[in-house]
Scaffold this active site. Sequence first.
Site, short mmCIF file in Angstrom:
data_model
loop_
_atom_site.label_atom_id
_atom_site.label_comp_id
_atom_site.label_asym_id
_atom_site.label_seq_id
_atom_site.Cartn_x
_atom_site.Cartn_y
_atom_site.Cartn_z
N LYS A 282 0.85 -1.19 0.00
CA LYS A 282 0.00 0.00 0.00
C LYS A 282 0.89 1.24 0.00
O LYS A 282 1.82 1.34 0.79
CB LYS A 282 -0.82 -0.03 1.29
CG LYS A 282 -2.26 0.36 1.10
CD LYS A 282 -3.01 0.15 2.40
CE LYS A 282 -3.86 1.36 2.66
NZ LYS A 282 -4.55 1.28 3.93
N HIS B 170 -0.25 4.44 0.31
CA HIS B 170 -0.77 5.54 1.14
C HIS B 170 -1.12 5.00 2.54
O HIS B 170 -0.87 3.84 2.82
CB HIS B 170 -2.01 6.13 0.47
CG HIS B 170 -3.10 5.11 0.31
ND1 HIS B 170 -3.10 4.18 -0.69
CD2 HIS B 170 -4.19 4.85 1.05
CE1 HIS B 170 -4.16 3.41 -0.58
NE2 HIS B 170 -4.83 3.78 0.47
#
Length: 213
Positions: free
Chosen positions: A103, A105
């Site tokens: 991921k 963010h």
Amino acid sequence: MQDYQKAFIEFALQRQVLKFGQFTLKSGRTSPYFFNAGLFNTGKDLAKLGQYYAQALVASNIEFDVLFGPAYKGIPIATTTAVALADKHDIDTPYCFNRKEAKAHGEGGTLVGSPLSGRIMLVDDVITAGTAIRESMELIDAHGASLAGVLIALDRQEKGKGELSAIQEVERDFNTQVISIVCLADLVEYLQDQPDMATHLANIEQYRQDYGI
Ligand code: OMP
């Protein structure tokens, strides 16, 4: 065979996770039995499953610091095993799992849960070729952690491409121990006490002669 192992075989039969018949395996072999852990698919199943994994861990006496469940199938297993260790054995173990996609963010990274550090106990459903274990080893190495052991539900105890099973290859390559709730020898022992399952036993014994380790 211990009582919890016999109970696990009965649980798997009752949920049709363990079936007899003719099944084509990933290896191309035709097997007289098949174990489909995906059919442990209700809340009660998952609660019970965690208790069997926890019992196998406690019985193994292997020391570890963190339970790790590789995505995706290892995730509910690690979670339910951690709950069962806490509830039934008063052992409060950190656990974590990985995402398949990193991921970029938010909290970022590929890991969710506790840090992947110290001695790692990897939990999964079955080992077929050992690919998932090899991928997980890269993560474990990258975090400077070490592998304490691997725990799966069923060890089919059959040869891979050579004389060793995929599990024995994992043990050799990573200098580790693979433990299972039950193995094929336990299933055979169970069937020997079930007169109505004599045909399944005979088929499995033949298969074992052909492909067993
Ligand atoms: P993953 O779920 O991708 O890790 O793969 C598990 C593999 O093991 C699948 O291809 C299953 O078909 C296979 N498998 C079982 O799940 N249970 C068995 O008893 C035997 C096999 C197998 O094909 O060897």
